[in-house]
Design a protein around this motif. Structure first.
Motif, short mmCIF file in Angstrom:
data_model
loop_
_atom_site.label_atom_id
_atom_site.label_comp_id
_atom_site.label_asym_id
_atom_site.label_seq_id
_atom_site.Cartn_x
_atom_site.Cartn_y
_atom_site.Cartn_z
N ARG A 193 -30.46 16.09 13.42
CA ARG A 193 -29.40 15.85 12.42
C ARG A 193 -28.15 15.32 13.09
O ARG A 193 -27.51 14.38 12.62
CB ARG A 193 -29.13 17.17 11.73
CG ARG A 193 -28.08 17.15 10.69
CD ARG A 193 -28.24 18.39 9.85
NE ARG A 193 -27.16 18.51 8.90
CZ ARG A 193 -25.99 19.05 9.20
NH1 ARG A 193 -25.79 19.49 10.41
NH2 ARG A 193 -25.07 19.13 8.30
N LYS A 194 -27.81 15.90 14.23
CA LYS A 194 -26.58 15.48 14.91
C LYS A 194 -26.74 14.09 15.52
O LYS A 194 -25.80 13.30 15.53
CB LYS A 194 -26.20 16.49 15.99
CG LYS A 194 -25.35 17.59 15.46
CD LYS A 194 -24.15 17.08 14.67
CE LYS A 194 -23.66 18.08 13.66
NZ LYS A 194 -22.57 17.58 12.83
N LEU A 195 -27.93 13.79 16.00
CA LEU A 195 -28.14 12.45 16.55
C LEU A 195 -28.10 11.39 15.44
O LEU A 195 -27.56 10.30 15.63
CB LEU A 195 -29.47 12.40 17.31
CG LEU A 195 -29.48 13.19 18.63
CD1 LEU A 195 -30.87 13.19 19.25
CD2 LEU A 195 -28.45 12.63 19.62
N VAL A 196 -28.60 11.75 14.27
CA VAL A 196 -28.50 10.83 13.12
C VAL A 196 -27.02 10.68 12.74
O VAL A 196 -26.53 9.59 12.48
CB VAL A 196 -29.33 11.34 11.92
CG1 VAL A 196 -29.05 10.50 10.67
CG2 VAL A 196 -30.81 11.32 12.25
N HIS A 197 -26.30 11.80 12.80
CA HIS A 197 -24.86 11.79 12.51
C HIS A 197 -24.14 10.83 13.46
O HIS A 197 -23.32 10.02 13.06
CB HIS A 197 -24.32 13.22 12.68
CG HIS A 197 -22.84 13.38 12.57
ND1 HIS A 197 -22.25 14.19 11.63
CD2 HIS A 197 -21.81 12.86 13.28
CE1 HIS A 197 -20.93 14.14 11.78
NE2 HIS A 197 -20.64 13.35 12.77
N ILE A 198 -24.46 10.94 14.75
CA ILE A 198 -23.76 10.12 15.76
C ILE A 198 -24.19 8.66 15.67
O ILE A 198 -23.36 7.75 15.55
CB ILE A 198 -24.05 10.67 17.18
CG1 ILE A 198 -23.43 12.05 17.35
CG2 ILE A 198 -23.53 9.72 18.26
CD1 ILE A 198 -23.88 12.79 18.60
N LEU A 199 -25.49 8.44 15.67
CA LEU A 199 -26.00 7.06 15.78
C LEU A 199 -25.80 6.25 14.51
O LEU A 199 -25.45 5.07 14.58
CB LEU A 199 -27.49 7.10 16.15
CG LEU A 199 -27.80 7.61 17.56
CD1 LEU A 199 -29.31 7.74 17.76
CD2 LEU A 199 -27.18 6.70 18.61
N SER A 200 -25.97 6.85 13.34
CA SER A 200 -25.89 6.05 12.11
C SER A 200 -24.48 5.47 11.94
O SER A 200 -24.31 4.28 11.67
CB SER A 200 -26.29 6.87 10.89
OG SER A 200 -25.51 8.03 10.81
N GLY A 201 -23.47 6.29 12.15
CA GLY A 201 -22.10 5.81 11.98
C GLY A 201 -21.71 4.81 13.05
O GLY A 201 -21.12 3.76 12.76
N LEU A 202 -22.04 5.11 14.29
CA LEU A 202 -21.63 4.21 15.39
C LEU A 202 -22.39 2.89 15.32
O LEU A 202 -21.81 1.82 15.54
CB LEU A 202 -21.84 4.91 16.74
CG LEU A 202 -20.97 6.13 17.01
CD1 LEU A 202 -21.19 6.65 18.45
CD2 LEU A 202 -19.47 5.83 16.81
N LEU A 203 -23.66 2.94 14.99
CA LEU A 203 -24.43 1.69 14.87
C LEU A 203 -23.95 0.89 13.66
O LEU A 203 -23.89 -0.35 13.71
CB LEU A 203 -25.93 2.00 14.75
CG LEU A 203 -26.59 2.54 16.03
CD1 LEU A 203 -28.03 2.95 15.75
CD2 LEU A 203 -26.53 1.51 17.14
N PHE A 204 -23.55 1.58 12.60
CA PHE A 204 -22.98 0.87 11.45
C PHE A 204 -21.70 0.16 11.88
O PHE A 204 -21.48 -1.02 11.59
CB PHE A 204 -22.69 1.87 10.32
CG PHE A 204 -22.07 1.24 9.10
CD1 PHE A 204 -20.84 1.70 8.61
CD2 PHE A 204 -22.69 0.20 8.41
CE1 PHE A 204 -20.26 1.13 7.49
CE2 PHE A 204 -22.12 -0.37 7.28
CZ PHE A 204 -20.89 0.10 6.82
N LEU A 205 -20.86 0.86 12.64
CA LEU A 205 -19.59 0.27 13.11
C LEU A 205 -19.88 -0.93 14.02
O LEU A 205 -19.24 -1.97 13.93
CB LEU A 205 -18.81 1.34 13.86
CG LEU A 205 -17.39 1.02 14.33
CD1 LEU A 205 -16.50 0.58 13.20
CD2 LEU A 205 -16.78 2.24 15.02
N ILE A 206 -20.86 -0.79 14.87
CA ILE A 206 -21.22 -1.88 15.80
C ILE A 206 -21.79 -3.08 15.05
O ILE A 206 -21.65 -4.22 15.48
CB ILE A 206 -22.24 -1.36 16.85
CG1 ILE A 206 -21.55 -0.41 17.83
CG2 ILE A 206 -22.93 -2.49 17.59
CD1 ILE A 206 -22.50 0.37 18.73
#
Ligand SMILES: C/C(=C\COP(=O)(O)O)CCC[C@H](C)CCC[C@H](C)CCCC(C)C
Ligand SMILES: Nc1ccn([C@@H]2O[C@H](COP(=O)(O)OP(=O)(O)O)[C@@H](O)[C@H]2O)c(=O)n1
Length: 305
Positions: free
Chosen positions: A104-117
């Protein structure tokens, strides 16, 4: 002949003098409307020319066909990425390769940062932000539909909730995705505010959980559910990820910053976000609301000064 150009004021957010906008597409003369006023006993008529800027032209009319195609393709790609990310972590959780809380936390981290990227893959048109925001919008609908049990996406529930209760989707995850959508719509690529806010909420807050759960034995005096290790890691990683994202957008030409002042400003934003996240207020307001709210406020005040 007197020409008075009435052009409406610009954007929703203040322009940052230190921020250079990404080079716009080749300039096309905007549509204009000219009124001619004959004045009594005056040899020269008064002309009033109204210049309609793109954002006053209904959406879609100002963008070229190429832009629309470009943005539609980018939206489809980022949307596919979102679904793939959730599917991948569901798969890892199902096969017990990672525990649910870490997933859950990795989805939390990666989804937002990859969206930003992903924002730079959209076109330079004024409508690009709406195409980008469509991705979190679709995910909002997905979370609501599954949270209300109108559909049952087991993979989504398993990879995004703490205890596997679909109703959890309507809290932290939904607030999180709404913040992603609002940052894309309101701040977009030309403002450091949205960039720093998402880097802090997605990167800083997410890593605080991962580090805090594992190494957070010494609790914070005023909040026994949070630890010094978790908060310090949020401060450090929130700062580093924010600087990294600002550098990414600076290298791509979307923003130009005075880096000596930017380091100080981001440090202040990260500190405030860390303090807010450590407060025992989760029962009152989710930290996916309190942290971005505090971050955007402090970032707006410090980057505008
Ligand atoms: C688990 C999530 C939030 C919960 O936060 P917290 O309660 O632990 O503090 C994240 C939910 C993510 C959502 C299901 C999918 C969002 C996708 C995003 C809009 C686009 C990602 C695109 C990228 C290219 C992968
Ligand atoms: N500053 C922090 C944040 C989280 N944590 C750890 O991470 C767990 C989950 O944190 P959280 O309640 O903020 O989780 P979410 O609401 O972000 O999902 C906490 O129960 C702590 O074990 C910490 O130790 N220190």
């Amino acid at each position: 002949m007197t020409h008075i150009f009435l052009t409406p004021s610009s954007y929703l957010i203040p322009k940052f003098s230190a921020v250079r906008h990404h080079p716009l597409p080749p300039w096309k003369p905007p549509p204009t409307v000219t009124f001619r006023f004959l004045r009594a006993a005056h040899p020269v008529p008064l002309r009033l020319t109204l210049t309609l800027r793109p954002y006053f032209v209904p959406c879609g009319l100002s963008a070229t066909a190429g832009d629309l195609l470009h943005n539609a393709g980018a939206t489809a790609g980022v949307l596919a990425g979102a679904y793939t990310l959730v599917f991948a972590f569901d798969n890892l959780t199902q096969r017990k390769l990672i525990e649910q809380s870490l997933s859950r936390k990795l989805v939390h981290i990666l989804s937002g940062l990859l969206f930003l990227i992903s924002w730079p893959i959209f076109s330079n048109s004024t409508e690009a932000r709406y195409f980008a925001a469509f991705v979190p919008f679709v995910n909002c609908l997905r979370l609501v539909v599954n949270g209300l049990a109108l559909a049952s996406d087991e993979g989504l529930v398993k990879s995004v909730t703490r205890k596997g209760d679909p109703q959890e989707l309507l809290r932290g995850p939904l607030y999180y995705v709404v913040i992603l959508m609002l940052c894309a719509l309101v701040f977009w690529r030309e403002s450091p505010i949205g960039i720093v806010s998402l880097a802090t909420m997605c990167g800083g807050d997410g890593i605080a959980d991962i580090i805090g759960r594992r190494f957070g034995s010494v609790k914070i005096p005023y909040n026994q559910r949070k630890s010094w290790m978790g908060s310090i890691s949020m401060l450090i990683f929130g700062f580093l990820i924010s600087i990294g994202m600002l550098y990414y957008y600076s290298v791509l030409g979307y923003i130009q910053l005075d880096w000596s002042r930017t380091f100080q400003r981001v440090a202040l934003v990260s500190l405030v976000a860390t303090v807010v996240e450590s407060l025992p207020i989760t029962e009152v307001v989710d930290d996916n609301i309190s942290v971005p709210l505090a971050t955007t406020t402090v970032a707006f005040l410090s980057f505008s000064s």
